[in-house]
Design a protein around this motif. Structure first.
Motif, PDB file in Angstrom:
ATOM      1  N   ALA A  57       0.816  -1.218   0.000  1.00  0.00           N
ATOM      2  CA  ALA A  57       0.000   0.000   0.000  1.00  0.00           C
ATOM      3  C   ALA A  57       0.851   1.270   0.000  1.00  0.00           C
ATOM      4  CB  ALA A  57      -0.916  -0.008   1.217  1.00  0.00           C
ATOM      5  N   GLY A  58       2.170   1.098   0.025  1.00  0.00           N
ATOM      6  CA  GLY A  58       3.055   2.274  -0.060  1.00  0.00           C
ATOM      7  C   GLY A  58       3.232   3.032   1.236  1.00  0.00           C
ATOM      8  N   LYS A  59       2.999   2.396   2.376  1.00  0.00           N
ATOM      9  CA  LYS A  59       3.105   3.103   3.664  1.00  0.00           C
ATOM     10  C   LYS A  59       4.550   3.068   4.172  1.00  0.00           C
ATOM     11  CE  LYS A  59      -1.688   2.535   4.813  1.00  0.00           C
ATOM     12  NZ  LYS A  59      -2.701   2.163   5.763  1.00  0.00           N
ATOM     13  N   ARG A  60       5.389   3.836   3.510  1.00  0.00           N
ATOM     14  CA  ARG A  60       6.840   3.788   3.768  1.00  0.00           C
ATOM     15  C   ARG A  60       7.190   4.136   5.213  1.00  0.00           C
ATOM     16  NH1 ARG A  60      11.736   6.601   3.419  1.00  0.00           N
ATOM     17  NH2 ARG A  60      13.298   5.487   2.203  1.00  0.00           N
ATOM     18  N   ASP A  61       6.710   5.286   5.700  1.00  0.00           N
ATOM     19  CA  ASP A  61       7.090   5.733   7.044  1.00  0.00           C
ATOM     20  C   ASP A  61       6.600   4.762   8.114  1.00  0.00           C
ATOM     21  OD1 ASP A  61       8.234   7.847   5.826  1.00  0.00           O
ATOM     22  OD2 ASP A  61       6.867   9.369   6.603  1.00  0.00           O
ATOM     23  N   GLU A  62       5.378   4.261   7.943  1.00  0.00           N
ATOM     24  CA  GLU A  62       4.819   3.335   8.944  1.00  0.00           C
ATOM     25  C   GLU A  62       5.602   2.020   8.967  1.00  0.00           C
ATOM     26  OE1 GLU A  62       3.101   5.127   6.808  1.00  0.00           O
ATOM     27  OE2 GLU A  62       1.041   5.497   7.470  1.00  0.00           O
ATOM     28  N   VAL A  63       5.997   1.553   7.795  1.00  0.00           N
ATOM     29  CA  VAL A  63       6.730   0.273   7.740  1.00  0.00           C
ATOM     30  C   VAL A  63       8.142   0.434   8.305  1.00  0.00           C
ATOM     31  CG1 VAL A  63       7.758  -1.440   6.184  1.00  0.00           C
ATOM     32  CG2 VAL A  63       5.414  -0.658   5.797  1.00  0.00           C
ATOM     33  N   LEU A  64       8.870   1.424   7.787  1.00  0.00           N
ATOM     34  CA  LEU A  64      10.262   1.578   8.223  1.00  0.00           C
ATOM     35  C   LEU A  64      10.351   2.107   9.653  1.00  0.00           C
ATOM     36  CD1 LEU A  64      11.933   2.893   4.935  1.00  0.00           C
ATOM     37  CD2 LEU A  64      11.824   0.562   5.824  1.00  0.00           C
ATOM     38  N   LEU A  95      14.368  -5.661   6.381  1.00  0.00           N
ATOM     39  CA  LEU A  95      13.652  -4.393   6.593  1.00  0.00           C
ATOM     40  C   LEU A  95      14.278  -3.596   7.738  1.00  0.00           C
ATOM     41  CD1 LEU A  95       9.954  -5.609   6.190  1.00  0.00           C
ATOM     42  CD2 LEU A  95      11.103  -3.915   4.741  1.00  0.00           C
ATOM     43  N   ALA A  96      14.654  -4.304   8.822  1.00  0.00           N
ATOM     44  CA  ALA A  96      15.261  -3.614   9.974  1.00  0.00           C
ATOM     45  C   ALA A  96      16.583  -2.967   9.557  1.00  0.00           C
ATOM     46  CB  ALA A  96      15.488  -4.609  11.116  1.00  0.00           C
ATOM     47  N   HIS A  97      17.355  -3.699   8.780  1.00  0.00           N
ATOM     48  CA  HIS A  97      18.650  -3.183   8.336  1.00  0.00           C
ATOM     49  C   HIS A  97      18.448  -1.954   7.441  1.00  0.00           C
ATOM     50  CE1 HIS A  97      22.874  -3.313   7.470  1.00  0.00           C
ATOM     51  NE2 HIS A  97      22.663  -3.426   6.186  1.00  0.00           N
ATOM     52  N   TYR A  98      17.463  -2.048   6.551  1.00  0.00           N
ATOM     53  CA  TYR A  98      17.190  -0.922   5.644  1.00  0.00           C
ATOM     54  C   TYR A  98      16.660   0.286   6.430  1.00  0.00           C
ATOM     55  CZ  TYR A  98      15.676   1.523   1.449  1.00  0.00           C
ATOM     56  OH  TYR A  98      15.522   2.464   0.449  1.00  0.00           O
ATOM     57  N   GLN A 102      18.247   3.999   6.617  1.00  0.00           N
ATOM     58  CA  GLN A 102      17.441   5.169   6.232  1.00  0.00           C
ATOM     59  C   GLN A 102      17.190   6.112   7.407  1.00  0.00           C
ATOM     60  OE1 GLN A 102      16.251   5.860   2.966  1.00  0.00           O
ATOM     61  NE2 GLN A 102      17.728   4.273   2.505  1.00  0.00           N
ATOM     62  N   GLY A 103      17.757   5.787   8.577  1.00  0.00           N
ATOM     63  CA  GLY A 103      17.648   6.681   9.741  1.00  0.00           C
ATOM     64  C   GLY A 103      16.363   6.553  10.528  1.00  0.00           C
ATOM     65  N   PHE A 104      15.642   5.444  10.363  1.00  0.00           N
ATOM     66  CA  PHE A 104      14.383   5.274  11.096  1.00  0.00           C
ATOM     67  C   PHE A 104      14.592   4.660  12.487  1.00  0.00           C
ATOM     68  CE2 PHE A 104      12.695   6.031   6.983  1.00  0.00           C
ATOM     69  CZ  PHE A 104      11.409   6.515   7.172  1.00  0.00           C
ATOM     70  N   ILE A 105      15.766   4.064  12.723  1.00  0.00           N
ATOM     71  CA  ILE A 105      16.033   3.420  14.011  1.00  0.00           C
ATOM     72  C   ILE A 105      17.269   4.080  14.618  1.00  0.00           C
ATOM     73  CG2 ILE A 105      16.652   1.234  15.147  1.00  0.00           C
ATOM     74  CD1 ILE A 105      15.288  -0.196  12.786  1.00  0.00           C
ATOM     75  N   PRO A 106      17.190   4.536  15.876  1.00  0.00           N
ATOM     76  CA  PRO A 106      18.356   5.194  16.474  1.00  0.00           C
ATOM     77  C   PRO A 106      19.543   4.246  16.575  1.00  0.00           C
ATOM     78  CG  PRO A 106      16.407   5.406  17.885  1.00  0.00           C
ATOM     79  CD  PRO A 106      16.068   4.439  16.800  1.00  0.00           C
ATOM     80  N   ARG A 107      20.705   4.644  16.047  1.00  0.00           N
ATOM     81  CA  ARG A 107      21.890   3.797  16.061  1.00  0.00           C
ATOM     82  C   ARG A 107      22.360   3.475  17.471  1.00  0.00           C
ATOM     83  NH1 ARG A 107      24.567   2.154  11.667  1.00  0.00           N
ATOM     84  NH2 ARG A 107      23.761   2.977   9.738  1.00  0.00           N
ATOM     85  N   LYS A 108      22.106   4.391  18.406  1.00  0.00           N
ATOM     86  CA  LYS A 108      22.554   4.176  19.786  1.00  0.00           C
ATOM     87  C   LYS A 108      21.985   2.853  20.320  1.00  0.00           C
ATOM     88  CE  LYS A 108      21.916   6.283  24.256  1.00  0.00           C
ATOM     89  NZ  LYS A 108      20.912   7.040  24.971  1.00  0.00           N
ATOM     90  N   HIS A 109      20.683   2.620  20.044  1.00  0.00           N
ATOM     91  CA  HIS A 109      20.045   1.425  20.589  1.00  0.00           C
ATOM     92  C   HIS A 109      20.516   0.161  19.882  1.00  0.00           C
ATOM     93  CE1 HIS A 109      16.587   4.064  22.246  1.00  0.00           C
ATOM     94  NE2 HIS A 109      17.665   4.082  22.978  1.00  0.00           N
TER      95      HIS A 109
END
Ligand code: SF4
Ligand code: SF4
Length: 196
Positions: A57-64, A95-98, A102-109
């Motif tokens: 469905a193209g929900k990029r922000d919600e998925v990533l 997906l998690a790696h991508y 793409q900056g959706f997951i804080p690198r610190k954690h």
């Protein structure tokens, strides 16, 4: 051969081209077996089946930005049971790696998690889920640790019930010394690569 599903967005193409195992999603027939098999699906904002629909469905922000990507414990229940043979766990990791790139997951954690994950593999040759969780939850201090532990207590109970976590400490595997030699060598090669 894939399903006759329409893909409305360029996000699906982005996933197929950039996410490891992303193209496997084309085979999904939305049966929901993966979500039903997942011990953490109730805690996930979007279980695997739903994530795959959202990609279509193209929900990029919600998925990533989905917390489910980092909740996956690689238990492989979904992959073993998927009737289409989709390596769901690999897609989740891809997906998690991508999302990280793409900056959706804080690198610190992820850095704190990765460090503890490696430490346990080196020590035991396997993961002691309760020890990993304890150290990861308390990485930011005592108060956040208590808060994280309370938030995730129900997941711990589910994992115990599904035998994904033991109450007793895990023992090292038989060939732990050989594994450590390999990890030492890999670390040495990695440092050499980083300097090159
Ligand atoms: S079990 Fe496989 S085919 Fe069914 S929804 Fe999950 S990924 Fe799709
Ligand atoms: S591998 Fe991840 S997504 Fe699959 S069932 Fe286990 S926790 Fe759920």
């Amino acid at each position: 051969m894939g399903n006759n599903v329409s893909y409305e967005s360029t996000f699906a193409e982005e996933v197929f081209e950039n996410v490891d195992f992303g193209e496997e999603i084309k085979m999904c027939m939305q049966c929901g077996v993966c979500a039903a098999s997942c011990p953490l699906s109730l805690k996930m904002d979007h279980p695997p089946r739903q994530l795959f629909t959202m990609i279509r469905a193209g929900k990029r922000d919600e998925v990533l930005g989905s917390g489910a990507l980092m909740l996956c414990t690689s238990c492989y229940s979904c992959t073993v049971r998927c009737p289409r043979g989709i390596p769901v766990v690999d897609v989740m990791h891809g997906l998690a790696h991508y999302a990280l790139k793409q900056g959706f997951i804080p690198r610190k954690h992820t850095a704190a998690f990765g460090k503890e994950f490696f430490r346990q593999i080196y020590k035991l040759g396997r993961i002691d889920e309760k020890e990993l969780s304890r150290r990861y939850f308390f990485a930011d201090g005592f108060i956040p640790g208590i808060r994280n532990s309370m938030n995730m207590a129900d997941i711990g109970i589910i994992m115990l019930l599904h035998r994904r976590m033991k109450l007793l400490p895990e023992r090292p595997i038989k060939e732990i010394k050989s594994l450590r030699k390999m990890l030492d060598k890999a670390t040495e090669i990695g440092k050499g690569g980083a300097r090159a």
